[in-house]
Design an enzyme around this catalytic site. Structure first.
Site, PDB file in Angstrom:
ATOM      1  CG  ASP A  84      -1.763   1.086   1.329  1.00  0.00           C
ATOM      2  OD1 ASP A  84      -2.511   1.551   0.360  1.00  0.00           O
ATOM      3  OD2 ASP A  84      -2.005   1.699   2.304  1.00  0.00           O
ATOM      4  CG  ASP A 110      -1.468   8.222   2.689  1.00  0.00           C
ATOM      5  OD1 ASP A 110      -0.371   8.369   3.747  1.00  0.00           O
ATOM      6  OD2 ASP A 110      -2.392   9.027   2.631  1.00  0.00           O
TER       7      ASP A 110
END
Length: 286
Positions: free
Chosen positions: A18, A20
């Site tokens: 992922d 952020d």
């Protein structure tokens, strides 16, 4: 806690991250990112950054992390806009009809669909597909036109189901909130591409040429990053540099296989596992 005898990291061929909360927070890179990416390259592993954010193109994401000092080419980044466009193109290739697309979203989503060969339209009565993501310039006409398209038979597709989107002012309505509005107005549920749904993970693995059992997912949100990966049989790692806490991860009925403070700790786990198996890094940087 994961043990190497059960889930040997040395057998992992690809890692999905992922963005952020894992790679960066805001415009600040998190510790150990480039070192881990370089190590994966050096040990012959593949990797990709995957995000539900549909606002930017892969090139724009690459430029964003480059400004933080990270070396990530656009082909190593998959946002939900590009994942949605690619998934839809594959469906057409497998037999869905060619047709125009009406879009509720921003430039990144429009660019991805155009690049995938779709003609965009604002006419709800000629659209074969209605694709919706986050839209920060949303108007009532946008809502009305997409609603009419769906009610007229357009296949309803969402980039992701994130109900909120983090901003400097706080959490504002995200793509999932807009999908809920369309569902209420049409009595139709969308096909959603982004995490935790399978199509996002499957598209990333297709591009990397790997199977779920040899792939690791690294994320900071259990309900999006970890849940979907577990359902597909992937190895999962929860990092504590983003949203969820260790207590949150550990409280789940199916917690991540490994929980780490950050990417430097994950790198250390890889190095120990590889040393045990005799895996050697061939080079220190890409």
């Amino acid at each position: 806690m994961m043990t190497d005898s059960i889930h040997p990291l040395s057998r992992i061929r690809a890692v999905l991250f992922d963005m952020d909360g894992v790679i960066y927070v805001g415009n600040r890179p998190l510790p150990g990112v480039q070192e881990l990416l370089d190590y994966l390259d050096a040990t012959g592993r593949r990797w990709m950054l995957v995000t539900n954010n549909a606002a930017l193109t892969s090139q724009q994401f690459s430029d964003k992390v480059a400004a933080m000092g990270l070396r990530v080419p656009p082909e190593r980044i998959l946002g939900s806009a590009e994942a949605t466009a690619s998934w839809l193109r594959h469906q057409v290739e497998k037999g869905w009809p060619e047709g125009k697309v009406i879009v509720n979203g921003q430039d990144g989503l429009r660019a991805a669909l155009t690049a995938a060969g779709f003609e965009l339209t604002s006419d709800p009565f000629e659209a074969a597909y209605a694709v919706s993501g986050a839209n920060f310039k949303l108007t009532y006409d946008d809502l009305a036109n997409v609603t009419l398209a769906i009610r007229n038979g357009a296949r309803f597709i969402g980039t992701n189901s994130d109900r909120t989107y983090p901003t400097e002012r706080g959490q504002v309505p995200g793509a999932g909130a807009i999908l809920a509005l369309f569902t209420a107005a049409t009595d139709r549920e969308p096909i959603v591409i982004g995490k935790p749904n399978a199509p996002m993970f499957e598209e990333a693995m297709r591009r990397l040429g790997v199977a779920p059992e040899e792939t690791m997912m690294v994320g900071d949100r259990y309900e999006t990053d970890i849940v979907g990966a577990l359902k597909l049989g992937m190895l999962t790692v929860g990092v504590l540099t983003g949203v969820d806490t260790r207590a949150t991860f550990e409280a789940q009925s199916a917690p991540p296989h490994l929980i780490v403070e950050g990417l430097p700790e994950l790198l250390a786990h890889f190095q120990r596992a590889d040393a045990t198996q005799g895996v050697r890094a061939e080079r220190s940087s890409p």
